[in-house]
Write a protein that holds these residues in place. Structure first.
Motif, PDB file in Angstrom:
ATOM      1  N   ALA A  87       0.820  -1.215   0.000  1.00 26.77           N
ATOM      2  CA  ALA A  87       0.000   0.000   0.000  1.00 26.77           C
ATOM      3  C   ALA A  87       0.857   1.270   0.000  1.00 26.77           C
ATOM      4  CB  ALA A  87      -0.961  -0.015   1.181  1.00 26.77           C
ATOM      5  N   PRO A  88       1.897   1.378   0.869  1.00 30.61           N
ATOM      6  CA  PRO A  88       2.738   2.586   0.829  1.00 30.61           C
ATOM      7  C   PRO A  88       3.479   2.739  -0.500  1.00 30.61           C
ATOM      8  CG  PRO A  88       3.031   1.431   2.909  1.00 30.61           C
ATOM      9  CD  PRO A  88       2.252   0.513   2.014  1.00 30.61           C
ATOM     10  N   GLN A  89       3.987   1.636  -1.044  1.00 22.63           N
ATOM     11  CA  GLN A  89       4.698   1.703  -2.323  1.00 22.63           C
ATOM     12  C   GLN A  89       3.762   2.118  -3.451  1.00 22.63           C
ATOM     13  OE1 GLN A  89       6.142  -2.317  -2.310  1.00 22.63           O
ATOM     14  NE2 GLN A  89       8.122  -1.765  -1.407  1.00 22.63           N
ATOM     15  N   VAL A  95       0.250   3.695  -8.315  1.00 24.54           N
ATOM     16  CA  VAL A  95      -0.242   2.461  -8.928  1.00 24.54           C
ATOM     17  C   VAL A  95      -1.189   1.765  -7.955  1.00 24.54           C
ATOM     18  CG1 VAL A  95       1.861   2.199 -10.295  1.00 24.54           C
ATOM     19  CG2 VAL A  95       1.704   1.081  -8.057  1.00 24.54           C
ATOM     20  N   GLU A  96      -1.743   0.636  -8.385  1.00 25.45           N
ATOM     21  CA  GLU A  96      -2.648  -0.130  -7.538  1.00 25.45           C
ATOM     22  C   GLU A  96      -1.860  -1.034  -6.587  1.00 25.45           C
ATOM     23  OE1 GLU A  96      -5.930   0.200  -7.484  1.00 25.45           O
ATOM     24  OE2 GLU A  96      -5.853   1.725  -9.072  1.00 25.45           O
ATOM     25  N   ARG A 120      15.493   2.262  -4.820  1.00 27.70           N
ATOM     26  CA  ARG A 120      14.605   2.869  -5.813  1.00 27.70           C
ATOM     27  C   ARG A 120      13.472   1.925  -6.208  1.00 27.70           C
ATOM     28  NH1 ARG A 120      15.223   7.182  -9.311  1.00 27.70           N
ATOM     29  NH2 ARG A 120      17.430   7.392  -8.737  1.00 27.70           N
ATOM     30  N   LEU A 121      12.271   2.502  -6.312  1.00 26.15           N
ATOM     31  CA  LEU A 121      11.103   1.822  -6.857  1.00 26.15           C
ATOM     32  C   LEU A 121      10.759   2.470  -8.188  1.00 26.15           C
ATOM     33  CD1 LEU A 121       8.883   1.736  -3.631  1.00 26.15           C
ATOM     34  CD2 LEU A 121      10.332  -0.108  -4.513  1.00 26.15           C
ATOM     35  N   VAL A 122      10.410   1.653  -9.177  1.00 25.37           N
ATOM     36  CA  VAL A 122      10.161   2.162 -10.528  1.00 25.37           C
ATOM     37  C   VAL A 122       8.830   1.642 -11.050  1.00 25.37           C
ATOM     38  CG1 VAL A 122      10.986   2.136 -12.922  1.00 25.37           C
ATOM     39  CG2 VAL A 122      12.618   2.389 -11.038  1.00 25.37           C
ATOM     40  N   VAL A 192       7.411   8.314 -12.375  1.00 23.74           N
ATOM     41  CA  VAL A 192       8.347   7.328 -12.913  1.00 23.74           C
ATOM     42  C   VAL A 192       8.981   6.506 -11.802  1.00 23.74           C
ATOM     43  CG1 VAL A 192      10.479   6.993 -14.224  1.00 23.74           C
ATOM     44  CG2 VAL A 192       8.841   8.754 -14.923  1.00 23.74           C
ATOM     45  N   SER A 193       9.456   7.182 -10.747  1.00 24.31           N
ATOM     46  CA  SER A 193      10.152   6.438  -9.696  1.00 24.31           C
ATOM     47  C   SER A 193      10.083   7.165  -8.365  1.00 24.31           C
ATOM     48  CB  SER A 193      11.621   6.201 -10.077  1.00 24.31           C
ATOM     49  OG  SER A 193      12.385   7.376  -9.920  1.00 24.31           O
TER      50      SER A 193
END
Length: 216
Positions: A87-89, A95-96, A120-122, A192-193
């Motif tokens: 959920a936090p990400q 995004v869902e 990093r999350l993308v 984007v990230s």
């Protein structure tokens, strides 16, 4: 010599190294201009706190920052994987929950000393081939700016005490304060990230220059 140490005078340096006073003065001036030494009127010349500095007002690739200082850049990729967004990400990337996203953890080194841990999350919608890249030859920031040119970003800077994971990656003690830059980047189409960038507080600093012009 350490930051804060007083540097010998021009006369002392000229005598010590058998050069003219003018040569000693020129050498000191060059080091002051490079930020390595600091002159204080009436007190003398001292070794400055010459930690690498990154701009808060622009986004550059960390390899460029390091090489512009005349130093060697390298990195270590710790993880490079796909995962389902928590959920936090999901909120960070827009995004869902449980949607597929990409995650990388990379340690950046300056002269073989860790200077940044990049978590990093993308969003795969804007960089579908991100997970397949060889990040030993291109930084994540440089690749993302190539495939999804950045149009804006927001970030927060705070001081933190490192976790064990951060301590191990940056090779600092658990008591060593660190700087955390949390940054979300956007292209024209969306988010984007999101990256958490951790820096050892004793090896890094952030700065910027603001130029205000009258609209009249």
């Amino acid at each position: 010599m350490r930051p804060g140490d007083k540097v010998p005078s021009e006369n002392q340096l000229a005598e010590q190294f058998s050069v003219s006073r003018m040569t000693a003065r020129r050498a000191l001036t060059d080091l002051v201009n490079e930020g390595i030494l600091l002159r204080s009127q009436g007190l003398g010349t001292f070794v400055s706190d010459h930690r690498p500095m990154s701009s808060m007002l622009e986004i550059t690739s960390i390899d460029d920052e390091i090489m512009k200082r005349g130093h060697q850049y390298s990195n270590r990729v710790l993880t490079q994987k796909q995962l389902l967004a928590s959920a936090p990400q999901a909120r960070m990337l827009g995004v869902e929950v449980n949607e597929l996203i990409y995650s990388t953890k990379i340690v950046h080194l300056e002269n073989n000393v860790p200077i940044q841990l990049e978590n990093r999350l993308v969003n795969p919608s804007y960089a579908p081939q991100y997970i397949d890249q060889d990040f030993s030859s291109i930084t994540a920031n440089r690749y993302l700016n190539k495939v999804a040119p950045l149009t804006e970003a927001d970030h927060v800077v705070e001081a933190i005490v490192p976790t064990q994971e951060i301590s191990d990656a940056l090779e600092v003690t658990l008591q060593q304060p660190c700087l955390l830059v949390s940054r979300r980047t956007f292209s024209a189409k969306g988010i984007v990230s999101f990256a958490n960038l951790y820096h050892p507080g004793n090896r890094y600093r952030l700065g910027g220059h603001l130029d205000f012009h009258s609209s009249n």
